[in-house]
Design a protein around this motif. Structure first.
Motif, PDB file in Angstrom:
ATOM      1  N   THR A   9       0.856  -1.187   0.000  1.00 49.17           N
ATOM      2  CA  THR A   9       0.000   0.000   0.000  1.00 49.17           C
ATOM      3  C   THR A   9       0.889   1.233   0.000  1.00 49.17           C
ATOM      4  O   THR A   9       1.850   1.302   0.762  1.00 49.17           O
ATOM      5  CB  THR A   9      -0.914   0.005   1.244  1.00 49.17           C
ATOM      6  N   GLN A  10       0.574   2.197  -0.853  1.00 45.85           N
ATOM      7  CA  GLN A  10       1.402   3.389  -0.965  1.00 45.85           C
ATOM      8  C   GLN A  10       0.538   4.635  -0.794  1.00 45.85           C
ATOM      9  O   GLN A  10      -0.518   4.749  -1.412  1.00 45.85           O
ATOM     10  CB  GLN A  10       2.096   3.415  -2.328  1.00 45.85           C
ATOM     11  N   PHE A  11       1.026   5.549   0.062  1.00 44.92           N
ATOM     12  CA  PHE A  11       0.353   6.823   0.285  1.00 44.92           C
ATOM     13  C   PHE A  11       1.268   7.952  -0.169  1.00 44.92           C
ATOM     14  O   PHE A  11       2.444   7.972   0.176  1.00 44.92           O
ATOM     15  CB  PHE A  11       0.026   7.025   1.771  1.00 44.92           C
ATOM     16  N   HIS A  12       0.713   8.882  -0.922  1.00 48.59           N
ATOM     17  CA  HIS A  12       1.437  10.066  -1.384  1.00 48.59           C
ATOM     18  C   HIS A  12       0.850  11.261  -0.644  1.00 48.59           C
ATOM     19  O   HIS A  12      -0.302  11.625  -0.877  1.00 48.59           O
ATOM     20  CB  HIS A  12       1.295  10.222  -2.897  1.00 48.59           C
ATOM     21  N   VAL A  13       1.661  11.855   0.238  1.00 51.10           N
ATOM     22  CA  VAL A  13       1.182  12.891   1.141  1.00 51.10           C
ATOM     23  C   VAL A  13       1.601  14.277   0.672  1.00 51.10           C
ATOM     24  O   VAL A  13       2.779  14.511   0.416  1.00 51.10           O
ATOM     25  CB  VAL A  13       1.747  12.638   2.561  1.00 51.10           C
ATOM     26  N   GLY A  14       0.629  15.179   0.568  1.00 50.56           N
ATOM     27  CA  GLY A  14       0.946  16.583   0.392  1.00 50.56           C
ATOM     28  C   GLY A  14       0.690  17.248  -0.942  1.00 50.56           C
ATOM     29  O   GLY A  14       0.832  18.463  -1.026  1.00 50.56           O
ATOM     30  N   PRO A  15       0.310  16.540  -2.002  1.00 55.74           N
ATOM     31  CA  PRO A  15       0.105  17.289  -3.246  1.00 55.74           C
ATOM     32  C   PRO A  15      -1.262  17.976  -3.286  1.00 55.74           C
ATOM     33  O   PRO A  15      -2.248  17.462  -2.768  1.00 55.74           O
ATOM     34  CB  PRO A  15       0.179  16.220  -4.330  1.00 55.74           C
ATOM     35  N   VAL A  16      -1.278  19.134  -3.871  1.00 54.58           N
ATOM     36  CA  VAL A  16      -2.521  19.817  -4.209  1.00 54.58           C
ATOM     37  C   VAL A  16      -2.532  19.849  -5.737  1.00 54.58           C
ATOM     38  O   VAL A  16      -1.740  20.550  -6.359  1.00 54.58           O
ATOM     39  CB  VAL A  16      -2.568  21.246  -3.620  1.00 54.58           C
ATOM     40  N   ARG A  17      -3.373  19.035  -6.302  1.00 53.33           N
ATOM     41  CA  ARG A  17      -3.361  18.832  -7.753  1.00 53.33           C
ATOM     42  C   ARG A  17      -4.088  19.958  -8.488  1.00 53.33           C
ATOM     43  O   ARG A  17      -5.062  20.514  -7.984  1.00 53.33           O
ATOM     44  CB  ARG A  17      -4.020  17.492  -8.108  1.00 53.33           C
ATOM     45  N   ASN A  18      -3.605  20.226  -9.688  1.00 52.58           N
ATOM     46  CA  ASN A  18      -4.251  21.146 -10.627  1.00 52.58           C
ATOM     47  C   ASN A  18      -4.545  22.509 -10.005  1.00 52.58           C
ATOM     48  O   ASN A  18      -5.609  23.082 -10.210  1.00 52.58           O
ATOM     49  CB  ASN A  18      -5.529  20.512 -11.181  1.00 52.58           C
ATOM     50  N   TYR A  19      -3.581  23.024  -9.267  1.00 51.44           N
ATOM     51  CA  TYR A  19      -3.770  24.261  -8.509  1.00 51.44           C
ATOM     52  C   TYR A  19      -3.954  25.477  -9.421  1.00 51.44           C
ATOM     53  O   TYR A  19      -4.777  26.333  -9.157  1.00 51.44           O
ATOM     54  CB  TYR A  19      -2.581  24.467  -7.572  1.00 51.44           C
ATOM     55  N   ARG A  20      -3.176  25.553 -10.477  1.00 50.86           N
ATOM     56  CA  ARG A  20      -3.310  26.679 -11.409  1.00 50.86           C
ATOM     57  C   ARG A  20      -4.395  26.333 -12.417  1.00 50.86           C
ATOM     58  O   ARG A  20      -4.201  25.549 -13.351  1.00 50.86           O
ATOM     59  CB  ARG A  20      -1.986  26.952 -12.100  1.00 50.86           C
ATOM     60  N   GLU A  21      -5.553  26.936 -12.242  1.00 46.95           N
ATOM     61  CA  GLU A  21      -6.739  26.601 -13.025  1.00 46.95           C
ATOM     62  C   GLU A  21      -6.543  26.788 -14.524  1.00 46.95           C
ATOM     63  O   GLU A  21      -7.008  25.969 -15.321  1.00 46.95           O
ATOM     64  CB  GLU A  21      -7.937  27.414 -12.531  1.00 46.95           C
ATOM     65  N   SER A  22      -5.867  27.874 -14.940  1.00 47.39           N
ATOM     66  CA  SER A  22      -5.724  28.126 -16.383  1.00 47.39           C
ATOM     67  C   SER A  22      -4.918  27.019 -17.063  1.00 47.39           C
ATOM     68  O   SER A  22      -5.237  26.619 -18.186  1.00 47.39           O
ATOM     69  CB  SER A  22      -5.079  29.493 -16.637  1.00 47.39           C
ATOM     70  N   VAL A  23      -3.892  26.511 -16.400  1.00 55.00           N
ATOM     71  CA  VAL A  23      -3.110  25.409 -16.969  1.00 55.00           C
ATOM     72  C   VAL A  23      -3.958  24.146 -17.019  1.00 55.00           C
ATOM     73  O   VAL A  23      -3.961  23.418 -18.021  1.00 55.00           O
ATOM     74  CB  VAL A  23      -1.808  25.179 -16.166  1.00 55.00           C
ATOM     75  N   HIS A  24      -4.693  23.879 -15.958  1.00 55.72           N
ATOM     76  CA  HIS A  24      -5.551  22.696 -15.924  1.00 55.72           C
ATOM     77  C   HIS A  24      -6.606  22.746 -17.026  1.00 55.72           C
ATOM     78  O   HIS A  24      -6.854  21.759 -17.720  1.00 55.72           O
ATOM     79  CB  HIS A  24      -6.207  22.561 -14.550  1.00 55.72           C
ATOM     80  N   GLU A  25      -7.223  23.923 -17.193  1.00 60.25           N
ATOM     81  CA  GLU A  25      -8.252  24.066 -18.224  1.00 60.25           C
ATOM     82  C   GLU A  25      -7.676  23.925 -19.625  1.00 60.25           C
ATOM     83  O   GLU A  25      -8.275  23.314 -20.496  1.00 60.25           O
ATOM     84  CB  GLU A  25      -8.960  25.410 -18.066  1.00 60.25           C
ATOM     85  N   GLU A  26      -6.476  24.496 -19.849  1.00 59.22           N
ATOM     86  CA  GLU A  26      -5.878  24.467 -21.182  1.00 59.22           C
ATOM     87  C   GLU A  26      -5.240  23.123 -21.515  1.00 59.22           C
ATOM     88  O   GLU A  26      -5.387  22.607 -22.619  1.00 59.22           O
ATOM     89  CB  GLU A  26      -4.829  25.569 -21.303  1.00 59.22           C
TER      90      GLU A  26
END
Length: 173
Positions: A9-26
């Motif tokens: 089992t693997q846990f990845h702690v601490g990321p906040v994904r897709n924080y910059r909305e314009s990059v995520h949208e584009e």
């Protein structure tokens, strides 16, 4: 189910994904618009899980923020089936790997490190990332030998253990 399958089992702690909305949208998800946070309650969030499944399978916890290393390293000391995952994401560089190994080696046994793994989708960099890890591990062990903290023979054994044996054991390769 992980115990039945022999999975880690693997846990990845601490990321906040897709924080910059314009990059995520584009460009879509997983396109480099992520940030890290220190605002994670690791021990509180994992308390039930680690106690409920104590020793049933290997668990690896990766920290995106180096300030989480103390918590994860002490969890690994308390639960022998818990491992401090290798330097990950923003820390996956020679500096980050060496800092990680130095810290883990002061709180726990460096030989208990689960070594290097990769989920890289960049096949051309796959081998070089492992080579970077091995060289960083050699640098850390070399400094320990030169300071007289570890005999050369032990450093050789630890290098082999961390670079080969432990990953096979922890990840069931």
């Amino acid at each position: 189910m992980n115990a039945e399958k022999g999975w880690t089992t693997q846990f990845h702690v601490g990321p906040v994904r897709n924080y910059r909305e314009s990059v995520h949208e584009e460009l879509g998800p997983a396109s480099g618009a992520d940030v890290s946070t220190q605002d994670v309650d690791i021990e509180g969030s994992l308390d039930y899980f680690l106690n409920r499944f104590d020793g049933e399978f290997q668990t690896v916890i990766y920290a995106l923020d180096p300030t989480h290393y103390p918590t994860i390293a002490t969890l690994a000391r308390v639960f022998p089936s818990v491992n401090v995952g290798p330097a990950w994401w923003f820390n996956d560089s020679p500096f980050g790997i060496e800092e990680h190994l130095e810290y883990v080696g002061t709180v726990s046994l460096l030989a208990n490190s689960p070594g290097m793994v990769s989920d890289s989708r960049k096949l051309l960099s796959y081998g070089s990332r492992f080579e970077m890890f091995r060289r960083s591990l050699a640098n850390v062990l070399g400094r320990q030998v030169s300071r007289g903290q570890v005999p050369m023979e032990i450093a050789r054994d630890v290098a082999s253990e961390v670079a080969y044996d432990r990953p096979r054991e922890v990840y069931s390769f």
